[in-house]
Write an enzyme that holds these catalytic residues in place. Sequence first.
Site: not given
Length: 922
Positions: A300, A640, A644
């Site tokens: 990410d 984080d 996600d």
Amino acid sequence: MFEGLRYIWMARKGAFCRVRYCMWVLNPFYVFQVFSIALWLTDSYYYYAACIVIISLISICVSLYEIRKVSDTRRLLPCLLSKCLCSYLQHLSSVELVPGDCVLIPQEGLLLPCDAALLAGECMVNESMLTGESVPVMKTPLPAAGGRYSPETQRRHTLFCGTQCIQAKGGRPGRGGAIAVVTSTGFFTAKGDLVSSILYPQPINFRFYQDAIKFLLFLGGVALCGTVYSIVILSRTNTTWWELVIRALDIVTIVVPPALPAAITTGTIYAQSRLKREGVFCISPPRINISGKVSLFCFDKTGTLTEEGLDVWGVMEGSGAGFSELVPDPRLLPQGPMLSAMACCHSVALLGGQPLGDPLELKMIESTGWELEEPAGDDKTLDSEFGGHRVLAVMRPPACPLQSESVAVALVQRFPFSSSLQRMSVVTVNPEGQSSLAFIKGAPEMVASLCLRESVPAQFSNTLRTFASDGFRVLALGYKTLCVGVHRGEVERDMQFLGLLVMKNLVKPESAEVITTLRLAHLRTVMVTGMKHNLTIINISHGHRGPQYLCLVPYLLRKVLFVILQFIAPCLSQGLYQGVINYHLAINGKSFSALCDHFPEYLPKVLMRGTVYARMAPEQKTQLVTELQKLNYRVGMCGDGANDCGALRAADVGVSLSEAEASVASPFTSKSDNISCVPLLIREGRCSLVTSFSLFKYMALYSLIQFSSVLILYTEKTNLGDLQFLFFDMVLVTLLAIVMGKGGPSTELHPQRPPASLLALPVLASLTLHTLLLILGQVSALLITTSQDWFVPLNSTMSGAANLPNLEDTSVFDLSGYQYIIMAVVVTKGYPYKRPLYYNVVFVCVLLVLFALMSWLVLAPVPFLRKLLKLYYIPDMNFKILLVALAALNFVFCFLLEVMYAEPTLGPSSKNCPSFLEVISC
């Protein structure tokens, strides 16, 4: 019963319904142990059976303790809650809650004991346990519109069990707290899902574990052959049929070691312990081995590769007439909707007088200079000031001459940010409840699509592309006038475009170093991010070296996209590693969807060259990981948390950067705020996998050594004694297996990945030749013994351990004892995945002690030990030295054989595959 849950068939629904959680333990390992113990007791192996009983009881108790401990973690400490009845509150313990209860969340917050849907008020919640996201999120009440409630689709309105409610407000007029309805309790909550994922992890499709099962079946076949041989040999003696059955079944417990599954996990346990010391926590230990085979890692962007916070670069107001000049400091903006939008369109809350919320919104508010104020408990002063509206928060402008006409603004409705909607909005009023305005903030394209066309500047796309190409994070803002109390769909339409907020997001200093390490290790790296423009991501990918060869696949009409795909098809057909054209593909979420829906035949080729995936929705991230896995990649994902979560759980190795020790979002959770944990995890994974490989081979060879000894001695009408078995299994093998895996990983990440197949030809050939050499050594020791002048044959009228001590047994015992030790050295791998053998000090010390002990038993055993182990006294020292020399020769041949078959295979090179931080890493 399934995975600790009891289900009941509901005929009316035509489905099973979960009813309650049940804890019970039944492991095939323990069943086999019970069978083995019963067999040994029948055969009068009392000492050995007693030791196994004690070890098994300890193992069962530890397992039950761990399960009970994990189970108790789902039972949060009971807390006192207020249950809302018709006209009063009833105080009760949280353990008495059932779905459907209305509860009052206290203003000071609490650790939530159940899943609940928020009905009234707002709650600031820390969900790091659930999502891995360390930034608290604002929860708002369920919308008034009807529809079926779903905790997954309405996460912004759901309070999850085990998360920490930091603050609750606005639930009751004139009083603090918030009102919520219990939706699930116990094992059926988010906390219960975490416990379930620990107790019953999803089946892992990993070749090492599959081959281990197959190899055990192969050993079962070997045991069957040994059983037939033992029956044929023993039937020629005066052995009774009952003893014949016992001897035959004993072969099975020798060839198929019941401790094998436990032994091969020791390397994983050591790796898990080392990772924990480095701040990386694991809730699925088998994933550690899988991390050693990762070939592609997805990252990410915001908070993972780049800094969490952003700095405001400037504001550019816009209208149908065009954009104005960029204003670097928002405080210089004139009083108007743009300044109010930046000050009010957020979900920031106060905790102890300090603002708490998304770092981007905190920076945005800070840049305006406005101050946040919230109602205190039952105080209705702010409600009165703003026309009697229920005030969520008040934004007050600074006392500044440039903003002398500014007035305070109250937030009376808030529609939180949604990654699927790509926006958030608020409804505000001025003092006395006048001038009700709605503000919207979000992705520029999304906000522009919700604004009146005549209010959007004609240069919108070009301006956005310019900022994005320079690596800026861009948000758009809009507003409209409306009445208070309307639903979200009415608020977020027909808006007036206000302008762009430009922010700069810097790459973390650790990111470049980590990407360099992964590139040198031939690991492919991919960036997958959500609310960012393609060109912004490409700029971050390029760093400072200049443009790469990039092929952008824009979201166009299907026919246009088809033409583009046809144009780049010759490049795509070159494959990943043999292509001579160095190009990258940058794809946005809409393009990805179009490829999946309309051009699936091109998707694999595009994925092989895809480097940047921007504007990806959470479900698209998950789909991308799944599609990459279909291309035989072992995929890692680092993020984080939050958006996600799906991708982290779908990946073979998911790493969440969070302060929580365990997160249901992913198998691994790192307390580090950067991606430096990724190379560490891969190195530990490779070390663990190689250790598991070595331990498996050692345990298999241990079984085959003992199997060979027993069959040779059966042929000679004798057998190993009870304490001889105990000495081999407990003193030699168990000690060596425990300390063998303590060696740590290599300090470098090697380009070669370790093998994962136990049934590969080199592995099977190595085991076969090792077994032949070991059998040859034992037969040689027996033949050398029988050729001596002083050799005395055993008593042929007796069989088994009854005719101990004898020379045949003693010679085989002496040499096989050395074989257990030397094979531990032979199969222990070092470079390039582990530190050299001498770094494992404990293992080296145990080797030296056991070698000295075995040499003592061979060369100069004291009468007490010789009598205890039933060893024959051999006065010829030259013969004893010859046995030691034979063991040394056995070691040399086995070591050379292992070196010949131990050359690791180089995996596919990733040197030419695209990397999103190639320039920075160079």
